[in-house]
Design a protein around this motif. Sequence first.
Motif, short mmCIF file in Angstrom:
data_model
loop_
_atom_site.label_atom_id
_atom_site.label_comp_id
_atom_site.label_asym_id
_atom_site.label_seq_id
_atom_site.Cartn_x
_atom_site.Cartn_y
_atom_site.Cartn_z
N SER A 136 0.84 -1.21 0.00
CA SER A 136 0.00 0.00 0.00
C SER A 136 0.87 1.25 0.00
N PHE A 137 1.90 1.25 0.84
CA PHE A 137 2.77 2.43 0.94
C PHE A 137 3.48 2.68 -0.38
N TRP A 138 3.96 1.61 -1.04
CA TRP A 138 4.66 1.76 -2.32
C TRP A 138 3.72 2.34 -3.38
N ILE A 139 2.49 1.84 -3.43
CA ILE A 139 1.50 2.34 -4.41
C ILE A 139 1.22 3.82 -4.18
N LEU A 140 1.02 4.20 -2.90
CA LEU A 140 0.69 5.60 -2.59
C LEU A 140 1.90 6.52 -2.75
N HIS A 141 3.09 6.01 -2.41
CA HIS A 141 4.30 6.83 -2.50
C HIS A 141 4.59 7.22 -3.95
N ARG A 142 4.20 6.36 -4.87
CA ARG A 142 4.36 6.68 -6.30
C ARG A 142 3.52 7.89 -6.69
N GLY A 143 2.46 8.15 -5.92
CA GLY A 143 1.60 9.30 -6.21
C GLY A 143 2.02 10.57 -5.52
N SER A 144 3.10 10.50 -4.70
CA SER A 144 3.46 11.67 -3.90
C SER A 144 3.94 12.83 -4.75
N GLU A 145 4.47 12.52 -5.96
CA GLU A 145 4.95 13.62 -6.80
C GLU A 145 3.79 14.47 -7.32
N GLU A 146 2.56 13.95 -7.19
CA GLU A 146 1.38 14.71 -7.62
C GLU A 146 1.10 15.88 -6.67
N LYS A 147 1.78 15.89 -5.52
CA LYS A 147 1.57 16.93 -4.50
C LYS A 147 0.12 16.97 -4.03
N ASN A 148 -0.51 15.80 -4.03
CA ASN A 148 -1.91 15.74 -3.58
C ASN A 148 -1.94 15.48 -2.08
N MET A 149 -2.56 16.40 -1.34
CA MET A 149 -2.55 16.31 0.12
C MET A 149 -3.22 15.04 0.63
N ASN A 150 -4.34 14.64 -0.02
CA ASN A 150 -5.04 13.43 0.40
C ASN A 150 -4.16 12.19 0.28
N VAL A 151 -3.44 12.09 -0.85
CA VAL A 151 -2.59 10.92 -1.08
C VAL A 151 -1.43 10.91 -0.09
N ARG A 152 -0.82 12.07 0.16
CA ARG A 152 0.29 12.15 1.11
C ARG A 152 -0.17 11.78 2.52
N ALA A 153 -1.34 12.29 2.91
CA ALA A 153 -1.87 11.99 4.25
C ALA A 153 -2.16 10.50 4.39
N ALA A 154 -2.74 9.90 3.35
CA ALA A 154 -3.04 8.47 3.38
C ALA A 154 -1.76 7.65 3.47
N ALA A 155 -0.71 8.06 2.75
CA ALA A 155 0.57 7.36 2.79
C ALA A 155 1.17 7.41 4.19
N LEU A 156 1.02 8.54 4.86
CA LEU A 156 1.54 8.66 6.24
C LEU A 156 0.80 7.72 7.20
N HIS A 157 -0.53 7.58 6.99
CA HIS A 157 -1.31 6.65 7.81
C HIS A 157 -0.78 5.23 7.67
N VAL A 158 -0.54 4.83 6.42
CA VAL A 158 -0.06 3.47 6.15
C VAL A 158 1.34 3.27 6.72
N LEU A 159 2.18 4.30 6.62
CA LEU A 159 3.53 4.22 7.18
C LEU A 159 3.46 3.99 8.70
N GLY A 160 2.53 4.68 9.36
CA GLY A 160 2.34 4.49 10.80
C GLY A 160 1.89 3.08 11.12
N ASP A 161 1.08 2.48 10.22
CA ASP A 161 0.57 1.14 10.46
C ASP A 161 1.65 0.07 10.36
#
Length: 314
Positions: A136-161
């Motif tokens: 999940s983190f790898w899939i979301l991290h690929r979207g981080s260059e989009e600078k989308n706040m929702n995607v970045r926040a979701a990636a942080l949640h998964v990282l915490g998990d």
Amino acid sequence: MAHSHSHAPQSQDANARRLFIAFAITAAFMVLEVVGGLLSGSLALLADAGHMLTDAAALLVALLAVRFSRRPPNPRHTFGWLRLTTLAAFVNALALLVITALIVWEAIQRFYHPRPVAGGAMLLIAFAGLIANLASFWILHRGSEEKNMNVRAAALHVLGDLLGSVGAIAAALIILSTGWTPIDPILSILVSCLVLRSAWNLLKESLNELLEGAPKTFDVRGLKRELSRAIPEVRDVHHVHVWLVGERPLMTLHVQVIPPHDHDALLSRIHHFLSHKYQVEHATVQMEYQPCSGADCHLNEPQAAHSHHHGHQH
């Protein structure tokens, strides 16, 4: 503002796809951890499932935000449907607080009445959960260059998990090697603390938005000072209201100005200042030439200044 929308549909589609895949993986493994926790008798797995529920909910809210942001406003819902995501986040936060309380209560009970834990099954499921989180983190991290706040926040949640899964693996290894089962309720309480922190922050943020609160970082007094300094024609700023819709700040304000030669040009400069300095894209500005005399004029003033003003009137 045309440049900001030129490739928005493509990036939104890509973000929605990433969020949906990550949500499907997280939700599936959350169910697996619940079943595994019940079968193996591991409270740590159930606590980690609670943590994965926070992530699944965060991913779902982020996905809904992407979807609802496309729906155009209508005469009945003039701001669109973005507030639904805030309501979903609020309900999610309340549910998480209840789940955390139940897990902590069960952990306390287990200290007094220990139960056997199947370490092998616990290790297998915790390891599968770790793989799911990494995917999940790898899939979301690929979207981080989009600078989308929702995607970045979701990636942080998964990282915490990931921490919860690593902890459950450690607990399973300790149980297998030493047979010391109290590590299971101890770890479940530690993971619950992570969930509690996330849930409490989510509850505060969503409740603030539902109650029409201003963004945490927004300084109304600072805005009044800076607007007067940046635009010499501005004499006074009052009746300022700031609130959020779908994490977007909106504002109404009254501005007392020296009568300008070009009304529209001055209004445009005020909007430009609000957009670039405070990221407020939607502001309703009422320009006035006379000092404000109503009680609401001093809405955002410190209490001392307000009482001084009243004393001066009397």
